[in-house]
Enzyme design. Sequence first.
Site: not given
Length: 755
Positions: A243-244, A622
């Site tokens: 992930d990431e 966001r």
Amino acid sequence: MSDDFTLPDDPGTGTGLVSSPVTPGALLEALNDEQRRAVETTDGPLLVLSGAGTGKTRVLTTRLAYILASGRAQPWRMLAVTFTNRAAREMRERLATMIGPASESLWLGTFHAIGVRILRRHAELVGLKSNFTILDTDDQLRLLKQIMEAEGIDTRKSPPPALMGILQRWKDRGLTPDKVRDESSGERHRREALALFAPYQRRLLAVNAADFGDLLLHNLTLFQNHPDVLAQYQDQFRYILVDEYQDTNVSQYLWLRLLTQRHKNLCCVGDDDQSIYSWRGAEVGNILRFEQDFPGAQVIRLESNYRSSASILAAASGLIRHNKGRLGKDLRAAALDDPGDKVSLRGVWDGEEEARVVVEEIEAEQRQGRSLGEMAILVRAGFQTREFEERFIITGVPYRVVGGPRFYERQEIRDAIAYLRVILQPDDDLALVRILNVPKRGLGDSTLQTLHLVARGQGVTLMEAARRLVETDELRPTARVALRALIADFDRWRDQVDRKGARELTALMLDESGYMAMWLADRSPDAPGRIENLKEMVAALEEYENLAGFLEHVSLVMENDQRNDHDRVTVMTLHAAKGLEFDVVFLPGWEEGLFPHQRALEEGGDRALEEERRLAYVGITRARRRVFVSFAANRRVYGRWQTAIQSRFISELPPGAVRQATAPGVPGGRRGFGEYRYDWKASGWREGGGNAPVIDVPARQVVTQASFSPYPVGDRVFHQKFGYGVVRDVDGEKLSILFDKTGMKKVMTRFVQKG
DNA sequence: CTAATATTTATTTTT
DNA sequence: TAAATATTAG
């Protein structure tokens, strides 16, 4: 869409599969086309470029579940690594609902947690004992300082944190002391760091400890020096998921490469546009180079965004397009009907006004029924939170600041943990030093010096040195008695580790050591809070089998249990906001010098500028519904007033996605950023300019203080509301006045008259 | 050994 | 400005 599944789905073929509550086909149903491809492409190297809000976690978990449910691998043959405990936990929880208890035997965790798990099994092969301690930043620095003193490096000329940073970067790059290239002609700090590297590593082994960087570095050494061990894990991990990926450092990259050699089923998920941790050693290059690094790699882009309005996506995309080094990816709004509100832009006079305006906006949203928990203020730097806090307190709007000192970083908790560490691991010199004279026992610097001397002379740990020292008369009698008592205490506690529960033993230790008594006797205002924290820690121990388990948790999962409970506005840094989403997002402080940050620009040039831009991108994405960007002409930084121009990022937002909020002007109603800008050459405010940025102008210059003021320091003045007072400080138009009745207040010049 | 005073130096911080 | 750290006086 469950029928296009063509692979063996037969638990009865003797593959040792868990009976799964779902069929692979059912798993795919909830996905869109691109997501489904990311799940179904199980074999071979795969890079999933997942933009913000494109359902990354869903893809990750579904992929894991799919591989299990389709019988491609048993749970323990799958490795899934994340960066944060939060991500790991979330994945585990979601998996549990999808495939049930089978998810528990998956190797799922943070890079560090998995690294530790492997390292504890083979610790001896790298010179550690399997009960090694994991040091945090604080301990690392202490240790480094000791070594600097031993090596004769002045800790004033070379700040330990700076040198530590260099060491960490080397470790991030997978370098051991022998592999760092010759720095003899390099700059002083690098030379010194290199000189310290080997002794530092030796010292870590001597105290049976590893720092965060070591957890992976030791894995690398282990794998390189012991091919049999490596082969075992290569064989075991049939499918690897990351992930990431844009945040991986070189050491993590090498680790993955080694592990993935055999089966080559590596799936990395990430977003190059959200790489914001280069300063911690993350290499965007890893994700940019993926196709070269892993031949035959496929790349799948997730570009369908389910989170934000079209306007917000347009703003974000327009901004990030200014970056050069990217793989290229455009977010499409999944909901096309309504583009939503444009990004609101607002210039204000100073930080205080900015806070006022933002909080007013928050209250307006609230009146329209928006819950406070769905709003967030995302700042570039921690100090920005202060003005908002002050405003929230004045207005009584509930808020929470994310960040701040974590529970386990508090002094009293760290002290208590140090005691526990010495109990479990007498060799832990750092822990011993920390609490040797806490509470005060008369074992101060001079005692510690002798202790160090003996330890170094005889090549033993401090605890052992202490044991030997109390048998001699080298110490003053008072110190000797105190030290002997302390050693006896620890021996006694250690003796009870197996007999008493962790909770009971810790409570006993806090009591007998006098540590609790120390805080009880403390009259300072924060003492009661500390006692509470200690009690809370003791209570938390109930959940752990033993002390060792608790300590492991503390060092790896040092989390802020900031309960998300109530309806509050969130204030946090942009970095902390990655991975979160809110209906409404406020992005204050978009000024040259603050954002992009001056220091990033100075130190990292264009690369750093692009990272700042990615940070802005993270901020905008966001938001689900609304974004408010603001910037202040004046800001107080380190006690000085500084003037800045609006951030270049503002002019990079596509005009069509942006709406200029009415310029509110200064409290007197004169200048707003929309109509005026500061002309540096003429040293004055000029009309026009609007949003046009003035890039070639030195940002954040210190404004020379007004050379005269109608009310110099010492003048007696009168104020309508606060009455009489004396001017104590002058800052341009603002006066700090000590009022006779109400104390110190900051007031604009035009509100006072000679008194 | 402790407490008071001078000096320094300020981004971001998943583990 | 303010917090953290280093120095020095008691």
